[in-house]
Design an enzyme around this catalytic site. Structure first.
Site, mmCIF file in Angstrom:
data_model
loop_
_atom_site.group_PDB
_atom_site.id
_atom_site.type_symbol
_atom_site.label_atom_id
_atom_site.label_comp_id
_atom_site.label_asym_id
_atom_site.label_seq_id
_atom_site.Cartn_x
_atom_site.Cartn_y
_atom_site.Cartn_z
ATOM 1 N N THR A 188 6.159 -2.245 2.684
ATOM 2 C CA THR A 188 6.807 -3.345 2.471
ATOM 3 C C THR A 188 6.153 -4.571 1.820
ATOM 4 O OG1 THR A 188 7.036 -4.106 4.623
ATOM 5 C CG2 THR A 188 8.822 -2.984 3.775
ATOM 6 N N VAL A 193 0.711 -4.951 -1.386
ATOM 7 C CA VAL A 193 -0.003 -3.909 -1.620
ATOM 8 C C VAL A 193 0.838 -2.732 -1.354
ATOM 9 C CG1 VAL A 193 -1.839 -2.338 -0.859
ATOM 10 C CG2 VAL A 193 -2.400 -4.781 -1.174
ATOM 11 N N ARG A 225 -14.271 0.023 7.239
ATOM 12 C CA ARG A 225 -15.241 -0.293 5.987
ATOM 13 C C ARG A 225 -16.661 -0.264 6.811
ATOM 14 N NH1 ARG A 225 -12.125 -5.160 2.965
ATOM 15 N NH2 ARG A 225 -10.439 -4.076 2.285
ATOM 16 N N CYS A 228 -11.049 -6.524 -2.505
ATOM 17 C CA CYS A 228 -10.812 -6.781 -3.820
ATOM 18 C C CYS A 228 -11.699 -7.386 -4.909
ATOM 19 C CB CYS A 228 -9.189 -7.239 -3.934
ATOM 20 S SG CYS A 228 -9.111 -8.441 -2.940
ATOM 21 N N GLU A 241 -13.851 -14.148 3.627
ATOM 22 C CA GLU A 241 -13.885 -13.461 2.324
ATOM 23 C C GLU A 241 -15.470 -13.146 2.089
ATOM 24 O OE1 GLU A 241 -11.389 -12.096 1.171
ATOM 25 O OE2 GLU A 241 -11.955 -11.438 -1.081
ATOM 26 N N ARG A 262 -9.682 -19.842 -3.965
ATOM 27 C CA ARG A 262 -8.476 -19.570 -4.376
ATOM 28 C C ARG A 262 -7.817 -20.342 -5.467
ATOM 29 N NH1 ARG A 262 -6.690 -15.082 -2.703
ATOM 30 N NH2 ARG A 262 -6.720 -15.511 -0.582
ATOM 31 N N HIS A 287 -8.468 -11.281 -10.151
ATOM 32 C CA HIS A 287 -9.816 -12.054 -9.456
ATOM 33 C C HIS A 287 -10.839 -11.971 -10.413
ATOM 34 C CE1 HIS A 287 -7.782 -11.850 -5.835
ATOM 35 N NE2 HIS A 287 -8.710 -11.025 -5.126
HETATM 36 P P1 NAP Z 1 1.214 -8.331 3.189
HETATM 37 O O1 NAP Z 1 1.795 -8.651 1.954
HETATM 38 O O2 NAP Z 1 1.049 -9.405 4.127
HETATM 39 O O3 NAP Z 1 1.689 -6.895 3.705
HETATM 40 C C1 NAP Z 1 1.206 -6.395 5.091
HETATM 41 C C2 NAP Z 1 2.257 -5.288 5.464
HETATM 42 O O4 NAP Z 1 1.744 -4.895 6.756
HETATM 43 C C3 NAP Z 1 3.771 -5.283 5.461
HETATM 44 O O5 NAP Z 1 4.366 -4.026 5.164
HETATM 45 C C4 NAP Z 1 4.034 -5.452 6.936
HETATM 46 O O6 NAP Z 1 5.329 -5.067 7.256
HETATM 47 C C5 NAP Z 1 3.034 -4.383 7.459
HETATM 48 N N1 NAP Z 1 2.790 -4.652 8.898
HETATM 49 C C6 NAP Z 1 2.558 -5.817 9.664
HETATM 50 N N2 NAP Z 1 2.519 -5.489 11.153
HETATM 51 C C7 NAP Z 1 2.792 -4.033 10.983
HETATM 52 C C8 NAP Z 1 2.925 -3.199 12.310
HETATM 53 N N3 NAP Z 1 2.766 -3.759 13.538
HETATM 54 N N4 NAP Z 1 3.131 -1.982 11.885
HETATM 55 C C9 NAP Z 1 3.178 -1.346 10.794
HETATM 56 N N5 NAP Z 1 3.093 -2.258 9.606
HETATM 57 C C10 NAP Z 1 3.042 -3.615 9.791
HETATM 58 O O7 NAP Z 1 -0.235 -8.047 3.054
HETATM 59 P P2 NAP Z 1 -0.956 -7.195 1.503
HETATM 60 O O8 NAP Z 1 -1.584 -8.202 0.528
HETATM 61 O O9 NAP Z 1 0.001 -6.499 1.034
HETATM 62 O O10 NAP Z 1 -2.113 -6.671 2.175
HETATM 63 C C11 NAP Z 1 -2.108 -5.336 2.985
HETATM 64 C C12 NAP Z 1 -3.528 -5.009 3.352
HETATM 65 O O11 NAP Z 1 -4.298 -4.444 2.331
HETATM 66 C C13 NAP Z 1 -4.308 -5.643 4.255
HETATM 67 O O12 NAP Z 1 -5.180 -5.144 5.068
HETATM 68 C C14 NAP Z 1 -5.153 -6.536 3.186
HETATM 69 O O13 NAP Z 1 -6.213 -7.284 3.767
HETATM 70 C C15 NAP Z 1 -5.444 -5.501 2.187
HETATM 71 N N6 NAP Z 1 -5.774 -5.845 0.816
HETATM 72 C C16 NAP Z 1 -5.104 -6.660 0.172
HETATM 73 C C17 NAP Z 1 -5.170 -7.010 -1.163
HETATM 74 C C18 NAP Z 1 -4.384 -7.994 -2.029
HETATM 75 O O14 NAP Z 1 -4.831 -7.980 -3.465
HETATM 76 N N7 NAP Z 1 -3.376 -8.311 -1.607
HETATM 77 C C19 NAP Z 1 -6.515 -6.363 -1.888
HETATM 78 C C20 NAP Z 1 -7.350 -5.479 -0.977
HETATM 79 C C21 NAP Z 1 -6.841 -4.972 0.272
HETATM 80 P P3 NAP Z 1 6.807 -5.768 7.376
HETATM 81 O O15 NAP Z 1 7.130 -6.140 6.051
HETATM 82 O O16 NAP Z 1 7.628 -5.220 8.347
HETATM 83 O O17 NAP Z 1 6.035 -7.136 8.149
#
Ligand code: NAP
Length: 351
Positions: free
Chosen positions: A12, A15, A111, A150, A203, A236, A243
């Site tokens: 959801t 990512v 990682r 990223c 970061e 940011r 980026h």
């Molecule tokens: P996000 O939008 O905050 O999404 C977080 C996800 O984790 C949501 O689907 C959330 O579900 C889920 N979640 C939270 N608590 C959980 C639990 N107890 N059990 C299972 N799922 C759970 O974050 P994001 O930006 O997509 O990032 C996701 C990951 O990718 C992070 O570890 C981040 O560091 C990494 N990442 C992000 C980027 C980027 O550009 N955004 C790039 C590289 C890596 P709900 O909707 O139910 O809360």
């Protein structure tokens, strides 16, 4: 190629949604299960996800019931992608690996684990062999593979050809990072509109450490970390996606010119290009001569977001090269990078 049933954990989030978008119509992988937190579990995907991708939620995913992220709730899957919050990803991903299900993750938790590959296929494809050292599941089928932060993806992709040619001595870089890098809802609009925030928690440490593993050598069953001094700054900026990095790299070889660097890029061949991986860009790196390029708004979608763009190549001091690099953070730096990793693992028989 056989079709693989795939689960998406954290489906959801920002990512997770990118996974859903990129996997729609994928020739090898079909999403059969979506999982997120207990807040979302039990709802349809349409109800649970605050959809921020352009276009509609793919019809075959919108009606799926979101599951809690537990191996027994996902039905038969061949492997899972993870885009979970790193606050919870560590334990949950290990539970999947222990249950014999491979985990291809974006989260930072594993990682630095010495048995877990930190993988960018064009940079360190040989590191997949580390999987053979993992003993997470009794069956031996469950393992974890991570992709880097990223910023590190455009950083190492742009530096690897120069490193092989001239030998990196040190790196100084400034990253100007898009708001989508903070997930959803991410950075408050009052903090970022018309503004720049010179701090992104944790970061800079990641950007200074992860390239050491990515550029390290696999000897025996261990990665010997590189020891390249890196100084990184993270800002940011009010950009939606992409980026942008300003990099100054110093090399062992003296007197390198911008033309030398240009020639290296022109002659560089990705070591996985011949494999025909579906998400592989035909040119992982694109060089711009126009000094105004690359720009996030204009160039992040090059080659479906999987290409890294480089520009403003110039000499810096007696043995340095400076340049600008750009990568799409949620595609090349997250979901697209993870999908490419999974494609390589299929080709190599790990999945
Ligand atoms: P996000 O939008 O905050 O999404 C977080 C996800 O984790 C949501 O689907 C959330 O579900 C889920 N979640 C939270 N608590 C959980 C639990 N107890 N059990 C299972 N799922 C759970 O974050 P994001 O930006 O997509 O990032 C996701 C990951 O990718 C992070 O570890 C981040 O560091 C990494 N990442 C992000 C980027 C980027 O550009 N955004 C790039 C590289 C890596 P709900 O909707 O139910 O809360």
């Amino acid at each position: 190629m056989a079709n693989y049933k795939v689960g998406v954990l954290g489906a959801t989030g920002a990512v997770g949604q990118k996974f859903i978008t990129l996997l729609t119509g994928h020739p090898w992988f079909k999403v059969t299960a979506v999982a997120a937190s207990a807040r979302s579990a039990g709802k349809t995907y349409r109800e649970a996800a605050n959809w921020i991708e352009s276009g509609d939620i793919p019809a075959d995913i919108a009606g799926l019931i979101v599951q809690e992220a537990k191996p027994e709730f996902l039905g038969e899957v061949d492997f899972v992608f993870s885009g979970m919050d790193s606050a919870v990803a560590g334990d949950i991903e290990m539970e999947f690996a222990k249950a014999g299900i491979p985990v291809i993750t974006n989260a930072r938790n594993y990682r630095r684990h010495e048995n877990v590959p930190l993988l960018v296929p064009e940079v360190n494809p040989g590191h997949t062999k580390l999987i053979n050292t993992q003993k997470f599941s009794e069956s031996g089928n469950g393992f974890i593979v991570t992709n880097p932060n990223c910023v590190c993806v455009p950083l190492v992709l742009s530096l690897k050809p120069l490193h092989d040619a001239f030998g990196l001595k040190s790196i100084v870089l400034t990253s100007m990072q898009a708001v989508s890098g903070a997930g959803y809802p991410g950075v408050p609009s009052l903090d970022i509109m018309g503004n720049v925030v010179p701090h992104i928690g944790g970061e800079e440490e990641k950007i200074m450490w992860e390239p050491q593993k990515l550029l390290g050598n696999l000897t025996g069953d261990k990665v010997e970390l590189a020891s390249i001094p890196i100084h990184a700054s993270a800002y940011r900026v009010p950009v939606l996606n992409g980026h942008l990095l300003s990099v100054v790299a110093d090399f062992e070889k003296d007197g390198i010119t911008a033309d030398d660097a240009r020639e290296v890029y022109m002659n560089w061949k990705s070591p996985v290009q011949h494999l025909g991986l579906p998400s592989s860009p035909s040119n992982p790196i694109r060089l711009y001569d126009d000094p105004r390029y690359p720009q996030p708004r204009l160039h992040i979608h090059n080659e479906n977001g999987m290409q890294v763009s480089i520009g403003k190549l110039r000499e810096a001091g007696t043995s340095g090269i400076a340049f600008t690099a750009l990568g799409h953070n949620t595609v090349r730096g997250a979901a697209g990078g993870a999908i490419l990793n999974a494609e390589l693992l299929v080709k190599e028989g790990f999945i």
